[in-house]
Every structure is written in C-alpha cells, then in structure tokens.
Write a protein that holds these residues in place. Sequence first.
Motif, PDB file in Angstrom:
ATOM      1  N   PRO A   1       0.817  -1.212   0.000  1.00 14.26           N
ATOM      2  CA  PRO A   1       0.000   0.000   0.000  1.00 14.26           C
ATOM      3  C   PRO A   1       0.849   1.259   0.000  1.00 14.26           C
ATOM      4  O   PRO A   1       1.906   1.308   0.609  1.00 14.26           O
ATOM      5  CB  PRO A   1      -0.791  -0.110   1.295  1.00 14.26           C
ATOM      6  CG  PRO A   1      -0.041  -1.078   2.127  1.00 14.26           C
ATOM      7  CD  PRO A   1       0.672  -1.996   1.213  1.00 14.26           C
ATOM      8  N   ASP A   2       0.362   2.267  -0.719  1.00 15.92           N
ATOM      9  CA  ASP A   2       1.078   3.539  -0.797  1.00 15.92           C
ATOM     10  C   ASP A   2       0.173   4.654  -0.283  1.00 15.92           C
ATOM     11  O   ASP A   2      -0.929   4.405   0.205  1.00 15.92           O
ATOM     12  CB  ASP A   2       1.505   3.803  -2.245  1.00 15.92           C
ATOM     13  CG  ASP A   2       0.304   4.065  -3.145  1.00 15.92           C
ATOM     14  OD1 ASP A   2      -0.836   3.732  -2.758  1.00 15.92           O
ATOM     15  OD2 ASP A   2       0.498   4.592  -4.254  1.00 15.92           O
ATOM     16  N   MET A   3       0.652   5.902  -0.403  1.00 19.43           N
ATOM     17  CA  MET A   3      -0.105   7.008   0.159  1.00 19.43           C
ATOM     18  C   MET A   3      -1.393   7.288  -0.620  1.00 19.43           C
ATOM     19  O   MET A   3      -2.319   7.879  -0.053  1.00 19.43           O
ATOM     20  CB  MET A   3       0.754   8.272   0.237  1.00 19.43           C
ATOM     21  CG  MET A   3       1.165   8.827  -1.092  1.00 19.43           C
ATOM     22  SD  MET A   3       2.396  10.158  -0.919  1.00 19.43           S
ATOM     23  CE  MET A   3       1.575  11.325   0.138  1.00 19.43           C
ATOM     24  N   PHE A   4      -1.481   6.859  -1.863  1.00 20.58           N
ATOM     25  CA  PHE A   4      -2.749   7.060  -2.575  1.00 20.58           C
ATOM     26  C   PHE A   4      -3.837   6.207  -1.917  1.00 20.58           C
ATOM     27  O   PHE A   4      -4.941   6.680  -1.659  1.00 20.58           O
ATOM     28  CB  PHE A   4      -2.604   6.716  -4.055  1.00 20.58           C
ATOM     29  CG  PHE A   4      -3.856   7.038  -4.822  1.00 20.58           C
ATOM     30  CD1 PHE A   4      -4.152   8.345  -5.160  1.00 20.58           C
ATOM     31  CD2 PHE A   4      -4.748   6.037  -5.176  1.00 20.58           C
ATOM     32  CE1 PHE A   4      -5.336   8.664  -5.835  1.00 20.58           C
ATOM     33  CE2 PHE A   4      -5.925   6.341  -5.857  1.00 20.58           C
ATOM     34  CZ  PHE A   4      -6.216   7.659  -6.187  1.00 20.58           C
ATOM     35  N   HIS A   5      -3.491   4.967  -1.642  1.00 15.05           N
ATOM     36  CA  HIS A   5      -4.451   4.103  -0.934  1.00 15.05           C
ATOM     37  C   HIS A   5      -4.770   4.685   0.444  1.00 15.05           C
ATOM     38  O   HIS A   5      -5.936   4.821   0.822  1.00 15.05           O
ATOM     39  CB  HIS A   5      -3.902   2.686  -0.782  1.00 15.05           C
ATOM     40  CG  HIS A   5      -4.693   1.875   0.203  1.00 15.05           C
ATOM     41  ND1 HIS A   5      -5.871   1.252  -0.127  1.00 15.05           N
ATOM     42  CD2 HIS A   5      -4.498   1.636   1.523  1.00 15.05           C
ATOM     43  CE1 HIS A   5      -6.364   0.656   0.957  1.00 15.05           C
ATOM     44  NE2 HIS A   5      -5.545   0.872   1.968  1.00 15.05           N
ATOM     45  N   ASP A   6      -3.732   5.013   1.188  1.00 12.93           N
ATOM     46  CA  ASP A   6      -3.937   5.460   2.570  1.00 12.93           C
ATOM     47  C   ASP A   6      -4.744   6.753   2.630  1.00 12.93           C
ATOM     48  O   ASP A   6      -5.646   6.885   3.464  1.00 12.93           O
ATOM     49  CB  ASP A   6      -2.583   5.682   3.263  1.00 12.93           C
ATOM     50  CG  ASP A   6      -1.844   4.372   3.496  1.00 12.93           C
ATOM     51  OD1 ASP A   6      -2.511   3.319   3.591  1.00 12.93           O
ATOM     52  OD2 ASP A   6      -0.609   4.393   3.576  1.00 12.93           O
ATOM     53  N   LEU A   7      -4.422   7.703   1.765  1.00 11.63           N
ATOM     54  CA  LEU A   7      -5.095   9.011   1.835  1.00 11.63           C
ATOM     55  C   LEU A   7      -6.426   9.008   1.105  1.00 11.63           C
ATOM     56  O   LEU A   7      -7.464   9.316   1.681  1.00 11.63           O
ATOM     57  CB  LEU A   7      -4.195  10.104   1.252  1.00 11.63           C
ATOM     58  CG  LEU A   7      -2.944  10.446   2.059  1.00 11.63           C
ATOM     59  CD1 LEU A   7      -2.192  11.581   1.385  1.00 11.63           C
ATOM     60  CD2 LEU A   7      -3.289  10.824   3.496  1.00 11.63           C
ATOM     61  N   LEU A   8      -6.407   8.660  -0.180  1.00 15.09           N
ATOM     62  CA  LEU A   8      -7.671   8.734  -0.918  1.00 15.09           C
ATOM     63  C   LEU A   8      -8.649   7.668  -0.444  1.00 15.09           C
ATOM     64  O   LEU A   8      -9.841   7.893  -0.338  1.00 15.09           O
ATOM     65  CB  LEU A   8      -7.452   8.611  -2.420  1.00 15.09           C
ATOM     66  CG  LEU A   8      -8.783   8.832  -3.141  1.00 15.09           C
ATOM     67  CD1 LEU A   8      -8.704   9.983  -4.109  1.00 15.09           C
ATOM     68  CD2 LEU A   8      -9.296   7.580  -3.793  1.00 15.09           C
ATOM     69  N   GLY A   9      -8.118   6.472  -0.140  1.00 13.85           N
ATOM     70  CA  GLY A   9      -9.004   5.381   0.281  1.00 13.85           C
ATOM     71  C   GLY A   9      -9.576   5.587   1.671  1.00 13.85           C
ATOM     72  O   GLY A   9     -10.756   5.336   1.905  1.00 13.85           O
ATOM     73  N   HIS A  10      -8.740   6.036   2.595  1.00 16.15           N
ATOM     74  CA  HIS A  10      -9.163   6.042   3.999  1.00 16.15           C
ATOM     75  C   HIS A  10      -9.618   7.390   4.530  1.00 16.15           C
ATOM     76  O   HIS A  10     -10.528   7.453   5.353  1.00 16.15           O
ATOM     77  CB  HIS A  10      -8.025   5.532   4.886  1.00 16.15           C
ATOM     78  CG  HIS A  10      -7.820   4.053   4.814  1.00 16.15           C
ATOM     79  ND1 HIS A  10      -8.656   3.147   5.428  1.00 16.15           N
ATOM     80  CD2 HIS A  10      -6.874   3.314   4.174  1.00 16.15           C
ATOM     81  CE1 HIS A  10      -8.235   1.917   5.186  1.00 16.15           C
ATOM     82  NE2 HIS A  10      -7.157   1.978   4.419  1.00 16.15           N
ATOM     83  N   SER A  11      -8.927   8.487   4.125  1.00  8.80           N
ATOM     84  CA  SER A  11      -9.185   9.709   4.884  1.00  8.80           C
ATOM     85  C   SER A  11     -10.574  10.327   4.667  1.00  8.80           C
ATOM     86  O   SER A  11     -11.060  11.015   5.575  1.00  8.80           O
ATOM     87  CB  SER A  11      -8.069  10.737   4.666  1.00  8.80           C
ATOM     88  OG  SER A  11      -8.026  11.149   3.342  1.00  8.80           O
ATOM     89  N   PRO A  12     -11.272  10.115   3.532  1.00 11.27           N
ATOM     90  CA  PRO A  12     -12.609  10.718   3.424  1.00 11.27           C
ATOM     91  C   PRO A  12     -13.573  10.298   4.541  1.00 11.27           C
ATOM     92  O   PRO A  12     -14.394  11.100   4.987  1.00 11.27           O
ATOM     93  CB  PRO A  12     -13.096  10.259   2.044  1.00 11.27           C
ATOM     94  CG  PRO A  12     -11.836  10.155   1.247  1.00 11.27           C
ATOM     95  CD  PRO A  12     -10.844   9.569   2.221  1.00 11.27           C
TER      96      PRO A  12
END
Length: 260
Positions: free
Chosen positions: A126-137
């Motif tokens: 997992p990278d920051m696209f997954h972590d941020l776009l996937g999770h933070s909303p």
Amino acid sequence: MDSAVAPRGMQDCIPDYRNIHEVEVPAYTDIEHHTWAQLYANQQKVLPGRACDEFLAGLDAVGFPPDHIPRLADISDTIERQTGWTIMRVDGLVPNYEFFKLLSERIFPSTDFIRRPDEIEYTPSPDMFHDLLGHSPLLVNPRFCTFFEEFGRAGVAAFENPEIDPAARDWLPRIYWFTVEYGLIRNPAGLRIYGAGILSSPKEVLYSLSDGPKKLPFDLEVIANKPYDIWHMQEELFVIDSFDQLEESFYAWAQGHGLL
Ligand SMILES: [Fe+2]
C-alpha cells in the motif's frame, strides 16, 4: 491490500511518532506527482455513483489536489478541524498492536510514498494514494470515526487484557478487512462502496458492484471467523445498511466478547 492491519509475516514498520508537522516532506519527482494525478483522475471517473454518499462528501471535505501529491500535514489538519482525527507518517505495514493503539487515540497511519508508474493498476504494498484517498474521506464522518475509535480500543484490549480470548487478535483484522477495506453499504439509491481497498483501485470498484462477488448480510460473528485473501479479488463481500448499524453492531459484538 492494507497498510494498516498487517497479515502475519509482514509486520515490521514502526510509526513515526513525531508530530506530522515536524516530519520532512519527501522531495517527490515530477513522475511521482504525475502518478498521483493519474491515479486521482482514474478514480474520479469511477467513484461517482459507486462510492457511498458519505465517502463522496468526505472526499469533497478533504479536498485532495488533483495534480500533485498532497502533504500529509495538510490533510491531517483538514481532518483534525472536523473530527479531531490526525494522520501519522509510517513506512508501511504497522504491527497490529501499534495500529490498534493509534486508532484508539484517533490517529490514522499513512505512508508518504507513491507507487511506481507501472503499478498504477495494482500495487502489492500500500502507498499514500491508498492510505489518503481510500481512507481519509471517512475520517471526517463522525459516525464512522466513533466505530473506528472503538475498533482501536477493542484491539488494544485484545492485546492487553489476559482474560480475553487470544483468538480476538485474529477476529479483529478480519473485521477490519471486510469493513474498512472491503465494505459495501446500502445507500438510498442502491448498493455503494465504503471500503478503502476497493475505493483506491478502479478494477476493484467495478468488480465489487458486479455480479462477481457474492453480497452477504452483515454478521460480525461470521466475519470474525472468515479468513481473507489479500492477493486476489474478493469472492464475498458484506453489506451494511448504515454506519449507525456498523458502529452499533460492532459495539455490541465487542462488548459480548469483553473487548469493550
Ligand atoms: Fe488500507
């Protein structure tokens, strides 16, 4: 696949406990910014009408830049103003106990690196696209946040309380997998996605709502005992009716097992 709850044998990264504002921002290359932009554009095409209303509202509230990699500190500040949750930088998979502790303190761990261009379709780590776009909303959704914090507290109890069945350390990652990563929800307009593992991948978005995977009624006792496969598309997904249901049923389940 998830950056957070780590399958056995992949648990090796310790969170960076500095304040997110004290963490130096990597010098991203133009190629890396372009990779973010491409990933973001791909998801913009598939998310409307497929991601749940709560996620889409969160996506607007977080306000990711479409054309460059955001700073973790900026995303963290935006989320903190709304729900009090913050983001901590990590190098990768966090050991389960540390991960649960962070969630119990309303902290979500995120990587700060982006996948290679040839991994646009799929990245095993997992990278920051997954972590941020996937999770933070969903970190700006109060009801989801209540569930997430309770989940973290239950996880801490599973490790710290000797009276709890040690199997709880396996139950909780499965619950995480089939909710936070691969969960579906019924919105008024129909079946939608809230799981970050699905929402950060175009293929998974389309597949999850197709006739491919079986859609099963939400039952935490079933989920807790269901091993999952991180390497293939999911054959079975569980559907919640609402984030109220998710939070209330998790709380009741965790209380039933002495975890809360
Ligand atoms: Fe994840």
